[in-house]
Design a protein around this motif. Structure first.
Motif, PDB file in Angstrom:
ATOM      1  N   ASP A 108       0.812  -1.226   0.000  1.00  0.00           N
ATOM      2  CA  ASP A 108       0.000   0.000   0.000  1.00  0.00           C
ATOM      3  C   ASP A 108       0.846   1.278   0.000  1.00  0.00           C
ATOM      4  OD1 ASP A 108      -2.355  -1.518   0.079  1.00  0.00           O
ATOM      5  OD2 ASP A 108      -2.276  -1.661   2.272  1.00  0.00           O
ATOM      6  N   SER A 109       2.144   1.135  -0.154  1.00  0.00           N
ATOM      7  CA  SER A 109       3.025   2.300  -0.101  1.00  0.00           C
ATOM      8  C   SER A 109       2.951   3.136  -1.382  1.00  0.00           C
ATOM      9  CB  SER A 109       4.467   1.853   0.138  1.00  0.00           C
ATOM     10  OG  SER A 109       5.359   2.946   0.045  1.00  0.00           O
ATOM     11  N   ASP A 110       2.949   4.429  -1.211  1.00  0.00           N
ATOM     12  CA  ASP A 110       2.976   5.338  -2.368  1.00  0.00           C
ATOM     13  C   ASP A 110       4.344   5.364  -3.041  1.00  0.00           C
ATOM     14  OD1 ASP A 110       0.345   6.041  -1.899  1.00  0.00           O
ATOM     15  OD2 ASP A 110       0.869   7.768  -0.638  1.00  0.00           O
TER      16      ASP A 110
END
Length: 254
Positions: free
Chosen positions: A214-216
């Motif tokens: 879920d990391s940008d």
């Protein structure tokens, strides 16, 4: 000198003569989902999973499904399950040639059999050179990939080697979740490898993003353009999981 000889004798032979039959003791491998009823309204296994690898009520026939492409084999789900439905064995043969083939349930307990590629066997069955690319990895899977050439596993005995340049490679061993800072470098490496070539996704991070999904900071568009020929799950991946997967997809028996 005598101390060195004593250590050598105590260690014995570390060489593994038959990599296909080897089963490491103490290894937490494939999740096992027992054919038992879940406790009413229980979601505790799903809540403790760090990568959302557990899908509850996947279907009425299979209420629990585990995606090995996301699973980091942490084992946190097993002790919290009140019905003791979840456990792990030491099976290292976890690889698959399709992303969906990595999902296991009680009714479908085994990974989909690897589809032997006649084309890959013809071209690379006796010699396969791979370039390792760490696209933002933690160095866990990378260390296991490095171990493939040590005295224990000696993958080179099958004509499979890691090479320093993509110009000398037949494919990429991809580790890490593919950060945006590494996306361009990965593409450059891929473009430098001559056709035909293959991509092997190694580890939960490479397959799904793992704990960083879920990391940008990730840029995983590369995998949309170039689907892997082989998915090798784990966190980190055991060398025997990689070896068995690669040998299976190439149709190598020994």
């Amino acid at each position: 000198m005598f101390q060195s000889l004593a250590v050598r004798k105590a260690q014995g032979s570390q060489f593994i003569p038959d990599l296909r039959a080897a089963q490491p003791g103490g290894f937490r491998g494939k999740p096992v989902i027992a054919d038992l009823a879940c406790a009413p309204n229980c979601h505790v296994c799903q809540e403790v999973c760090p990568t959302s690898a557990i899908d509850l009520k996947a279907s009425s026939a299979d209420p629990v499904a585990i995606d090995l492409g996301r699973c980091v084999m942490c084992g946190d789900c097993a002790p919290v399950c009140p019905s003791q439905k979840l456990s792990f064995n030491n099976d290292v043969k976890l690889s698959a040639t399709t992303r969906s083939g990595l999902v296991v349930t009680a009714a479908r307990p085994n990974i989909d059999p690897i589809k032997i590629s006649a084309e890959l066997h013809k071209r690379f069955g006796s010699s396969l050179k791979l370039r390792s690319v760490s696209a933002g990895g933690c160095n866990g899977c990378e260390m296991e990939v490095n171990a493939l050439s040590n005295v224990n596993f000696d993958l080179g005995r099958y004509g499979i080697d890691m090479v320093a340049s993509p110009r000398h490679a037949d494919g990429i061993v991809l580790t890490g979740p593919i950060t945006r800072n590494m996306a361009k470098a990965l593409q450059i490496c891929w473009d430098a490898i001559p056709e035909p070539k293959l991509l092997i996704a190694v580890g939960a991070c490479a397959i799904s993003g793992g704990v960083f999904a879920d990391s940008d900071a990730l840029g995983r568009e590369f995998l949309d353009k170039y689907p892997p020929s082989l998915y090798v799950p784990g966190c980190p991946v055991h060398p025997l999981t990689f070896i068995s997967g690669v040998m299976d997809v190439l149709g190598m028996t020994t």
